[in-house]
Scaffold this motif. Structure first.
Motif, PDB file in Angstrom:
ATOM      1  N   GLN A 295      26.714 -23.279 -22.159  1.00 30.65           N
ATOM      2  CA  GLN A 295      25.317 -23.086 -21.763  1.00 30.65           C
ATOM      3  C   GLN A 295      25.222 -22.604 -20.320  1.00 30.65           C
ATOM      4  O   GLN A 295      24.387 -21.777 -19.977  1.00 30.65           O
ATOM      5  CB  GLN A 295      24.548 -24.406 -21.948  1.00 30.65           C
ATOM      6  CG  GLN A 295      23.087 -24.341 -21.555  1.00 30.65           C
ATOM      7  CD  GLN A 295      22.242 -23.542 -22.542  1.00 30.65           C
ATOM      8  OE1 GLN A 295      22.696 -23.220 -23.636  1.00 30.65           O
ATOM      9  NE2 GLN A 295      21.026 -23.197 -22.163  1.00 30.65           N
TER      10      GLN A 295
ATOM     11  N   VAL B  51      23.169 -19.261 -19.131  1.00 34.82           N
ATOM     12  CA  VAL B  51      22.137 -19.123 -18.105  1.00 34.82           C
ATOM     13  C   VAL B  51      22.614 -18.221 -16.962  1.00 34.82           C
ATOM     14  O   VAL B  51      21.820 -17.521 -16.338  1.00 34.82           O
ATOM     15  CB  VAL B  51      21.617 -20.495 -17.589  1.00 34.82           C
ATOM     16  CG1 VAL B  51      21.003 -21.293 -18.719  1.00 34.82           C
ATOM     17  CG2 VAL B  51      22.696 -21.296 -16.913  1.00 34.82           C
TER      18      VAL B  51
ATOM     19  N   GLN C 287      14.875 -26.686 -31.053  1.00 35.33           N
ATOM     20  CA  GLN C 287      15.256 -26.143 -29.731  1.00 35.33           C
ATOM     21  C   GLN C 287      14.479 -24.850 -29.470  1.00 35.33           C
ATOM     22  O   GLN C 287      14.130 -24.528 -28.355  1.00 35.33           O
ATOM     23  CB  GLN C 287      16.772 -25.864 -29.676  1.00 35.33           C
ATOM     24  CG  GLN C 287      17.238 -25.579 -28.239  1.00 35.33           C
ATOM     25  CD  GLN C 287      18.394 -24.606 -28.126  1.00 35.33           C
ATOM     26  OE1 GLN C 287      18.452 -23.591 -28.821  1.00 35.33           O
ATOM     27  NE2 GLN C 287      19.337 -24.911 -27.257  1.00 35.33           N
ATOM     28  N   GLN C 288      14.203 -24.122 -30.557  1.00 34.38           N
ATOM     29  CA  GLN C 288      13.500 -22.851 -30.418  1.00 34.38           C
ATOM     30  C   GLN C 288      11.986 -22.990 -30.464  1.00 34.38           C
ATOM     31  O   GLN C 288      11.283 -22.434 -29.634  1.00 34.38           O
ATOM     32  CB  GLN C 288      13.969 -21.879 -31.504  1.00 34.38           C
ATOM     33  CG  GLN C 288      15.430 -21.501 -31.358  1.00 34.38           C
ATOM     34  CD  GLN C 288      15.722 -20.774 -30.052  1.00 34.38           C
ATOM     35  OE1 GLN C 288      14.972 -19.909 -29.643  1.00 34.38           O
ATOM     36  NE2 GLN C 288      16.812 -21.145 -29.380  1.00 34.38           N
TER      37      GLN C 288
ATOM     38  N   ASN D 146      11.625 -20.012 -25.032  1.00 33.53           N
ATOM     39  CA  ASN D 146      11.858 -18.576 -24.889  1.00 33.53           C
ATOM     40  C   ASN D 146      10.580 -17.766 -24.666  1.00 33.53           C
ATOM     41  O   ASN D 146      10.652 -16.615 -24.241  1.00 33.53           O
ATOM     42  CB  ASN D 146      12.660 -18.039 -26.082  1.00 33.53           C
ATOM     43  CG  ASN D 146      14.134 -18.398 -25.939  1.00 33.53           C
ATOM     44  OD1 ASN D 146      14.653 -18.487 -24.827  1.00 33.53           O
ATOM     45  ND2 ASN D 146      14.812 -18.642 -27.048  1.00 33.53           N
TER      46      ASN D 146
ATOM     47  N   LEU E  35      10.911 -17.701 -21.071  1.00 33.10           N
ATOM     48  CA  LEU E  35      12.059 -16.919 -20.614  1.00 33.10           C
ATOM     49  C   LEU E  35      11.956 -15.434 -20.971  1.00 33.10           C
ATOM     50  O   LEU E  35      12.380 -14.576 -20.229  1.00 33.10           O
ATOM     51  CB  LEU E  35      13.360 -17.493 -21.178  1.00 33.10           C
ATOM     52  CG  LEU E  35      13.773 -18.853 -20.608  1.00 33.10           C
ATOM     53  CD1 LEU E  35      15.020 -19.364 -21.301  1.00 33.10           C
ATOM     54  CD2 LEU E  35      14.014 -18.777 -19.107  1.00 33.10           C
TER      55      LEU E  35
ATOM     56  N   ASN F  61      16.623 -22.581 -14.131  1.00 31.81           N
ATOM     57  CA  ASN F  61      17.357 -22.740 -15.389  1.00 31.81           C
ATOM     58  C   ASN F  61      18.835 -22.993 -15.094  1.00 31.81           C
ATOM     59  O   ASN F  61      19.472 -23.892 -15.644  1.00 31.81           O
ATOM     60  CB  ASN F  61      17.175 -21.445 -16.196  1.00 31.81           C
ATOM     61  CG  ASN F  61      17.558 -21.584 -17.652  1.00 31.81           C
ATOM     62  OD1 ASN F  61      17.782 -22.680 -18.139  1.00 31.81           O
ATOM     63  ND2 ASN F  61      17.642 -20.458 -18.352  1.00 31.81           N
TER      64      ASN F  61
ATOM     65  N   GLY G 258      18.808 -27.483 -23.797  1.00 31.65           N
ATOM     66  CA  GLY G 258      19.588 -26.240 -23.716  1.00 31.65           C
ATOM     67  C   GLY G 258      21.041 -26.494 -24.102  1.00 31.65           C
ATOM     68  O   GLY G 258      21.507 -26.061 -25.157  1.00 31.65           O
TER      69      GLY G 258
ATOM     70  N   TRP H 284      23.432 -27.578 -28.527  1.00 30.81           N
ATOM     71  CA  TRP H 284      24.682 -26.912 -28.912  1.00 30.81           C
ATOM     72  C   TRP H 284      25.836 -27.907 -28.976  1.00 30.81           C
ATOM     73  O   TRP H 284      26.722 -27.804 -29.839  1.00 30.81           O
ATOM     74  CB  TRP H 284      25.013 -25.778 -27.943  1.00 30.81           C
ATOM     75  CG  TRP H 284      24.099 -24.595 -28.071  1.00 30.81           C
ATOM     76  CD1 TRP H 284      23.141 -24.200 -27.195  1.00 30.81           C
ATOM     77  CD2 TRP H 284      24.053 -23.654 -29.172  1.00 30.81           C
ATOM     78  NE1 TRP H 284      22.497 -23.073 -27.669  1.00 30.81           N
ATOM     79  CE2 TRP H 284      23.040 -22.717 -28.876  1.00 30.81           C
ATOM     80  CE3 TRP H 284      24.768 -23.530 -30.366  1.00 30.81           C
ATOM     81  CZ2 TRP H 284      22.721 -21.660 -29.729  1.00 30.81           C
ATOM     82  CZ3 TRP H 284      24.447 -22.469 -31.213  1.00 30.81           C
ATOM     83  CH2 TRP H 284      23.441 -21.556 -30.890  1.00 30.81           C
TER      84      TRP H 284
HETATM   85  C1  BGC Z   1      19.050 -21.284 -26.304  1.00 27.31           C
HETATM   86  C2  BGC Z   1      18.460 -19.922 -26.067  1.00 27.31           C
HETATM   87  C3  BGC Z   1      17.806 -19.887 -24.706  1.00 27.31           C
HETATM   88  C4  BGC Z   1      18.775 -20.313 -23.644  1.00 27.31           C
HETATM   89  C5  BGC Z   1      18.054 -20.400 -22.339  1.00 27.31           C
HETATM   90  C6  BGC Z   1      20.005 -21.625 -25.212  1.00 27.31           C
HETATM   91  O1  BGC Z   1      20.528 -22.899 -25.418  1.00 27.31           O
HETATM   92  O2  BGC Z   1      19.703 -21.327 -27.555  1.00 27.31           O
HETATM   93  O3  BGC Z   1      17.528 -19.616 -27.064  1.00 27.31           O
HETATM   94  O4  BGC Z   1      17.323 -18.591 -24.416  1.00 27.31           O
HETATM   95  O5  BGC Z   1      19.336 -21.568 -23.965  1.00 27.31           O
HETATM   96  O6  BGC Z   1      18.764 -20.924 -21.294  1.00 27.31           O
END
Ligand code: BGC
Length: 455
Positions: A149, A153, A264-265, A270, A273, A303, A367, A371
């Motif tokens: 992650q 970023v 998460q979505q 986003n 972002l 971020n 974020g 994962w």
């Molecule tokens: C997400 C993305 C996101 C990103 C932002 C990721 O963990 O899956 O969709 O744009 O983090 O930092």
């Protein structure tokens, strides 16, 4: 019995594990770069190819459709051919797409190149965390998976920065925006030849002595033998059939993984972002293009910084508290953002402050955390395919969110849209609190046992 091939008291090497994790995480850099680079490029693309609104949307979303496809093939491919080999394929696709997107003569060629880039992002987005989880020792697994992650970023920030630099190059600057991703893609490709295959995948494929060699370098020789024993024991209990995932215990794991991936979505980060500068320019008012882009850079930086915090604390405080805190902060932020848009016009500084709070809240937990959990909660023999399912859900939700934000905010107002994302944050909080087990400090095999007991 298998003997560790090196001296009996060989110690594990943190450096070796970190290097493997960093190499895999490099794909995160490309992931972040590829999803963010379009923001800057799209302005020039519209002019160059004279794109209509619809064609602009197609150009912008072709990558995301590729992501869904990439995520759907990577699991099966990596269960069959190994994690590392498929990461190598993704590196090639990243490079091909960077060059392809830099050279197109028309929209169709651009869309094709971006789709291929999306396939690479989709594949790597599930494979990198999965690979890292499978090579890491339990006590630092959260941190190592979160490196991915961190790379995402960093990639986003790098794209914002390169876009800003290249916007001075003239009408062909966009070609260089895309082409610049070829450099990390080639570095990623070369570096992958120096990292080991996942010991879990090796064991599963009957290559125990190679697995033991990797485990010894990670954990030291005595712990390696214990871990190999646990991996074999866990694998022996698995059928390897995807149907296993629908048995009572694992069904719950699958449900949690898909729910976390989708949430998460659809908690909406986003929109901030991807549409941050549009929101500033068109919905806040009194903004120039450069102040809007400036606001974006601030958001990208926050971020980045909040992800560093997550990296430090995820193995100490655990996944659950961090995810709950994150959903809480983001939820409050989304409700506040919605409320800010009740003022006409909303003060720019207020909107920026709330957006910063949202991004910090997301980055410190959801974020990286989502994962991490996706990579660790499935049994070894079907981990690739199972994680594919969760990742497809994640990318589909990402497409749905980004394709609907503008129409949703005209249908139910900007306030309504952000309040809806706020409600999703509450759902996320509840699912983590009530249904998600803590996985901090447990080996992947111990986590697997947890589901069997639950089943
Ligand atoms: C997400 C993305 C996101 C990103 C932002 C990721 O963990 O899956 O969709 O744009 O983090 O930092």
């Amino acid at each position: 019995m298998l003997q560790s091939e090196t001296a009996p008291d060989v110690r594990g090497s943190a450096l070796f594990v970190y290097l493997s994790a960093i190499v895999a995480a490099t794909s995160g850099l490309l992931f972040g770069f590829d999803i963010a680079v379009i923001n800057g490029a799209i302005i020039f693309l519209r002019e160059q190819f004279g794109l209509t609104e619809f064609q602009t949307e197609v150009a912008a979303s072709s990558l995301l459709f590729g992501c869904v496809f990439g995520a759907s093939i990577a699991g099966w491919l990596s269960d069959r051919f190994g994690r590392r080999r498929i990461l190598i394929v993704s590196a090639l696709l990243f490079a091909a797409s960077a060059l392809g997107a830099a050279l197109p003569r028309n929209l169709t060629e651009l869309v094709a190149a971006r789709f291929i880039g999306g396939v690479a992002v989709g594949m790597a987005s599930m494979l990198a965390p999965l690979y890292i989880a499978e090579v890491s020792p339990a006590r630092i697994r959260g941190r190592l998976v979160s490196l991915n992650q961190m790379a995402i970023v960093t990639g986003i920030l790098l794209a914002y920065f390169i876009n800003w630099l290249l916007s001075y190059v003239g009408p062909h600057g966009w070609r260089w925006m895309f082409a610049s991703a070829a450099v990390p893609a080639i570095a990623f490709f070369i570096a992958l030849f120096f990292v080991p295959e996942s010991p879990r995948w090796l064991t599963e494929n009957g290559r125990e002595s190679e697995a033991l060699r990797v485990l010894t370098r990670v954990n030291g020789s005595s712990q390696a033998l214990i871990e190999l024993g646990q991996i074999k024991e866990a694998i022996a209990e698995e059928t390897g059939s995807i149907r296993e995932l629908f048995q009572p215990g694992f069904r719950r794991a699958l449900f949690i993984a898909v729910a976390l991936a989708v949430l998460q979505q659809i908690t909406g980060i986003n929109t901030v972002l991807f549409y941050g500068s549009v929101i500033f320019k068109e919905q806040v008012g009194g903004q120039t293009a450069s102040s809007a882009i400036g606001a974006n850079v601030v958001i990208g930086l926050i971020n980045f910084l909040a992800t560093i915090v997550a990296l430090w604390v995820i193995d100490r405080v655990g996944r659950k508290p961090l995810l709950m805190l994150s959903a809480g902060i983001l939820g409050v932020g989304q409700f506040a953002l919605g409320a800010a848009f009740l003022l006409e016009p909303p003060p720019a500084i207020l909107v920026l402050a709330v957006m910063v709070c949202c991004v910090a809240g997301f980055a410190v937990g959801m974020g990286p955390g989502v994962w991490v959990v996706l990579a660790e909660i499935f049994p070894t023999r079907v981990r690739g395919r199972a994680m594919s399912i969760a990742t497809i859900a994640l990318w589909t939700a990402c497409v749905a969110l980004t394709m609907t934000y503008l129409s949703l905010s005209s249908a139910i107002t900007v306030t309504g849209a952000f309040w809806l994302y706020g409600v999703m944050c509450v759902t996320m909080f509840l699912i983590v609190w009530l249904a998600t087990p803590e996985t901090k400090g447990k080996t992947l095999e111990e986590i697997e046992k947890l589901w069997r007991k639950a089943g």
